[in-house]
Design a protein around this motif. Structure first.
Motif, PDB file in Angstrom:
ATOM      1  N   ASP A 600       0.762  -1.209  -0.091  1.00  0.00           N
ATOM      2  CA  ASP A 600      -0.271  -0.181   0.079  1.00  0.00           C
ATOM      3  C   ASP A 600       0.888   1.146  -0.272  1.00  0.00           C
ATOM      4  O   ASP A 600       0.716   2.316   0.790  1.00  0.00           O
ATOM      5  CB  ASP A 600      -1.057  -0.027   1.378  1.00  0.00           C
ATOM      6  CG  ASP A 600      -2.108  -1.135   1.214  1.00  0.00           C
ATOM      7  OD1 ASP A 600      -2.377  -1.509   0.154  1.00  0.00           O
ATOM      8  OD2 ASP A 600      -2.172  -1.626   2.237  1.00  0.00           O
ATOM      9  N   VAL A 602       3.616   1.699   1.168  1.00  0.00           N
ATOM     10  CA  VAL A 602       4.748   1.943   2.545  1.00  0.00           C
ATOM     11  C   VAL A 602       5.900   1.007   2.188  1.00  0.00           C
ATOM     12  O   VAL A 602       5.595  -0.318   2.202  1.00  0.00           O
ATOM     13  CB  VAL A 602       3.959   1.629   3.758  1.00  0.00           C
ATOM     14  CG1 VAL A 602       4.814   1.506   5.000  1.00  0.00           C
ATOM     15  CG2 VAL A 602       2.894   2.619   3.955  1.00  0.00           C
ATOM     16  N   ASN A 638       7.665  12.728  -3.397  1.00  0.00           N
ATOM     17  CA  ASN A 638       6.227  12.434  -3.606  1.00  0.00           C
ATOM     18  C   ASN A 638       5.835  13.920  -4.173  1.00  0.00           C
ATOM     19  O   ASN A 638       6.281  14.861  -4.043  1.00  0.00           O
ATOM     20  CB  ASN A 638       5.702  12.338  -2.065  1.00  0.00           C
ATOM     21  CG  ASN A 638       6.171  11.047  -1.405  1.00  0.00           C
ATOM     22  OD1 ASN A 638       6.287   9.858  -2.165  1.00  0.00           O
ATOM     23  ND2 ASN A 638       6.271  10.938  -0.190  1.00  0.00           N
ATOM     24  N   ASN A 689       6.019   5.895   3.715  1.00  0.00           N
ATOM     25  CA  ASN A 689       4.973   6.157   2.596  1.00  0.00           C
ATOM     26  C   ASN A 689       5.368   6.836   1.540  1.00  0.00           C
ATOM     27  O   ASN A 689       6.056   7.893   1.664  1.00  0.00           O
ATOM     28  CB  ASN A 689       3.798   6.714   3.342  1.00  0.00           C
ATOM     29  CG  ASN A 689       2.621   6.347   2.245  1.00  0.00           C
ATOM     30  OD1 ASN A 689       2.789   6.119   1.488  1.00  0.00           O
ATOM     31  ND2 ASN A 689       1.393   6.928   3.035  1.00  0.00           N
ATOM     32  N   ASP A 691       4.995   7.073  -3.098  1.00  0.00           N
ATOM     33  CA  ASP A 691       4.751   6.681  -4.192  1.00  0.00           C
ATOM     34  C   ASP A 691       5.883   6.563  -5.327  1.00  0.00           C
ATOM     35  O   ASP A 691       5.849   5.936  -6.538  1.00  0.00           O
ATOM     36  CB  ASP A 691       3.648   7.536  -4.860  1.00  0.00           C
ATOM     37  CG  ASP A 691       3.965   9.082  -5.169  1.00  0.00           C
ATOM     38  OD1 ASP A 691       4.793   9.458  -4.570  1.00  0.00           O
ATOM     39  OD2 ASP A 691       3.418   9.773  -6.122  1.00  0.00           O
TER      40      ASP A 691
END
Length: 757
Positions: A600, A602, A638, A689, A691
């Motif tokens: 997810d 992470v 990010n 976290n 992307d």
């Protein structure tokens, strides 16, 4: 889940593409004024300059074309290169010709240029001029310290020394330097002395002056071109006498296999016992610089034995590597174990180029002068020059602290700098090796796995990490006794014997480094081998290790050769090697991650990054000897709500060194800015976290440094926390999906079999 040596997976070397380089934007900022430049400030600095001019009146009256050197000290908050008063000095024709301590500029001044500088200090009202003036704290004449001259005069008077080492300034102007050289020759003639040039490298002018009398010392020290005056340091091999255990046999010290291509290490020491057939079978070459009557083979044989069979002689202890090497035996140290710096340098300049196939040279000797906080030793600088010129790596012992009751661990007594490394262990390009204890006993000074009681500590000058690595050199009791807790090797009389010292940790690292260079198909560069050596140490070191501990332990003890040159299913190691220029970053976006560690968005796992690079070096610049800084940032990239991406470092410098600072002094101490070896680590059990991840490698040059390419190597290891995930395969899959090209570092089969048995 573990793998045997034969199951090790290959390291991946990433092919750098032209499109991976990126020129970041951004321009310069407005000049910063650090305090109001009032009339009083201007007059105060002008008065200091006038005092400096009076100091050099005699020299200037003798020759109006000569140049002297003024020291200009900057405010602590103005040390960054962007604040340096370069413009002010250049307009006055007073160029910066060197650096002394951090923030202390050495500036060339002449009779014709001092008035120009005074006018600039009192009358420059431009924005840049005012900002430049506001950085200056002090102006004073540079000269050899009075206490140094007093000490040397006493030593000459007492007959302790009669030969001095004099270093001349270089002003970077052919005519000025020629004028100073001519004046120096005239000074020598007037004193009835001769000066012989000694080769310390491209940026140093050093002379040997023999037959010095007490009345000469001040004349030499006060000469306008003198940068330093000293005696030549002595280097020695110091250790307790080796205690014989049993006669050496072929079972403990087998001969080399004729079918194996072994790496060769150069050993510069007291020599290997020519009557020891077991050890001599491993000698591939020999050079003699000591008469037969003055030779003592004890120390050289002990070091040589550890280059060959460290594990076999130490009861098969698997903490010692199987990394057999042949030896070029250079007999350089006479009986008594002392050699002067100029004598040692003459040997090194002659012998190293004789053996171009030898890329690792072991020097298990040390000086007695703890290294400076601010400047590098002349011998360390000379070793850097030899390493650069001939493409070799010196492996140096950190040196021994020999005062009973020795040092305990954790350290409970304040030893000051008495246990700090001495030159030449501050050599930037060398690998410096400390010692840790592999055994203990009820009376031992430290427990096993602690820094040895005698091993000298870092840091080097300007917080340079030294030693970088450690290995097993023994333990001792408060009187120096080491029965059953020392290291076993060969003495000078054909025995298996026991002794202690950093001298005996160094050859183990030299053998490992030689194998790292030699065993991969096609070989590895010196720089990549060094990077992997330090990287292996970092991977095995507790993340809670403090910066204080690193001064004693370095980054740790490296693994055995197969562990270093291979990977496991639960982790993957990538190697990057490139040429990098300031102003052109390497940016790898996105950076691949193994799917098994990401859920997810992470990422959970551990990341370790080791950076090593070969900065241009210039001894004229003292504390700014390393002329380029390289930094690595592995982090998230990010997007915010507007879709703009920003890079945030996630893998931090290791070990942590206090609170972050934006000032240059803090960046040097806490972030190891300008250090050519850096480690970054992070364990992420809770995950990060993101992307997207990104790797950025960027270089920065010193003020006035030409923008030339720097060779850089980086190792990145991504690992699972539980050793049960298929990180390696997932990482390969992710790289393939991104279109990355990689090359497997393959290990030569026959060598691999020998070292893994």
């Amino acid at each position: 889940m573990t793998t045997s040596p034969k199951e090790k997976l290959p390291l991946k070397k990433v092919v750098i593409r032209e499109g991976d380089y990126f020129r970041p934007g951004g321009g310069g900022s407005s000049p910063k004024v650090f305090e109001p430049v009032t009339q009083a400030v201007r007059e105060g600095l002008a008065k200091k300059l006038q005092t400096t001019a009076r100091h050099f009146e005699n020299a200037f009256s003798e020759n109006s074309q000569t140049a002297a050197v003024a020291r200009i000290a900057l405010k602590d908050e103005a040390l960054a290169k962007s604040h340096r008063p370069v413009s002010l000095l250049e307009r006055a024709d007073c160029p910066i010709v060197g650096i002394d301590h951090l923030g202390e500029l050495l500036v060339s001044v002449r009779p014709a240029t001092i008035p120009k500088l005074e006018r600039a200090l009192t009358g420059d009202t431009t924005k840049k001029g005012v900002a430049n003036i506001s950085t200056i704290r002090l102006i004073e004449p540079f000269s050899v310290r009075d206490d140094q001259l007093t000490s040397l005069t006493a030593a000459v008077s007492d007959g302790e020394i009669s030969t001095l080492k004099l270093r001349l300034f270089r002003h970077g102007d052919t005519q000025v330097d020629a004028t100073i050289a001519s004046s120096f020759a005239a000074k020598m003639k007037s004193l009835g002395l001769g000066a012989e040039a000694v080769n310390y490298g491209e940026h140093m002018t050093v002379y040997r002056i023999r037959g010095v009398r007490a009345e000469h010392v001040e004349e030499l020290g006060r000469f306008v071109g003198t940068q330093s005056l000293d005696s030549f340091p002595e280097y020695e091999i110091v250790r307790p006498a080796a205690q014989p255990v049993v006669r050496l046999t072929a079972a403990v010290f087998p001969a080399p296999d004729r079918d194996v291509d072994y790496p060769v290490v150069g050993l510069i020491d007291s020599g290997i016992d020519p009557n020891n057939a077991h050890l001599n079978a491993w000698v591939a070459g020999r050079e003699h610089y000591v008469p037969v009557a003055d030779r003592d083979y004890e120390h050289g044989s002990f070091v040589g034995g550890l280059l060959v069979h460290a594990r076999l002689m130490n009861h098969g202890d698997t903490r010692f590597p199987l990394a057999e090497c042949k030896i070029v035996d250079v007999v350089a140290m006479p009986r008594g174990g002392k050699i002067t710096e100029d004598e040692l340098l003459a040997i090194l300049w002659e012998v190293v180029p004789k053996y171009p196939h030898v890329r690792v040279w072991n020097l298990s000797l040390a000086g007695s002068r703890p290294c400076s906080n601010h400047t590098f030793s002349d011998m360390g600088i000379a070793l850097d020059e030899i390493q650069t010129k001939f493409g070799v790596t010196f492996v140096l012992a950190a040196g021994n602290y020999n005062k009973p009751p020795f040092r305990d661990w954790p350290v409970t007594s304040n030893l000051g700098d008495s246990d700090r490394i001495c030159g030449p262990a501050d050599s930037v390009r060398a690998v410096t090796v400390g010692s840790i204890a592999h055994r203990d006993s009820p009376g031992a000074r430290v427990t096993a796995a602690s820094p040895s009681p005698f091993s000298r500590r870092g840091p080097g000058p300007v917080y340079l990490p030294k030693p970088e690595v450690t290995h097993y050199g023994g333990n001792c009791d408060p009187s120096g006794g080491h029965a059953q807790i020392g290291v076993l090797s060969v003495d000078g009389r054909g025995n298996l014997a026991e002794s202690i010292g950093t001298s005996f940790a160094s050859p183990v690292i030299a053998a490992l480094l030689a194998h790292l260079q030699h065993r991969p198909v096609g070989g590895l560069s010196n720089l990549v081998a060094r990077t992997l050596l330090v990287h292996s140490c970092a991977l095995g070191t507790d993340l809670r290790t403090s910066s204080t501990e690193v001064n004693y332990r370095g980054y740790g003890v490296p693994a055995n050769v197969d562990e270093i040159l291979g990977s496991d299913p639960w982790r993957a190691t990538l190697i990057f090697e490139m040429d990098l220029k300031a102003g052109v970053d390497l940016q790898l976006t996105p950076f691949p991650l193994p799917d098994c560690l990401v859920s997810d968005g992470v990422m959970k796992g551990e990341m370790t990054v080791t950076l090593a690079y070969e900065p241009p070096l210039n001894s004229r610049f003292g504390s700014e000897y390393c002329r380029t800084n390289v930094d690595v940032s592995l982090g998230t990239f990010n997007a915010d709500e507007q879709g703009e991406r920003a890079h945030h470092r996630q893998v931090h410098p290791f070990p942590r060194r206090g609170e972050k600072s934006a000032l240059e002094k803090g960046l040097i101490e806490q972030g190891l800015k300008w250090s050519p070896t850096k480690v970054y680590r992070r364990c992420m059990p809770r995950g990060v976290n993101a992307d997207q991840w990104r790797l950025v490698i960027a270089a920065t040059d010193r003020s006035g440094q030409p923008n030339t390419a720097v060779r850089v190597a980086v190792a990145v290891t991504i690992a699972s926390l539980e050793e049960d995930a298929h990180v390696y395969n997932d990482m390969v899959r992710s790289m393939n999906q991104l279109g990355w090209s990689t090359v497997d570092i393959q290990i030569r089969g026959r060598d691999r079999f020998r070292a893994s048995r």
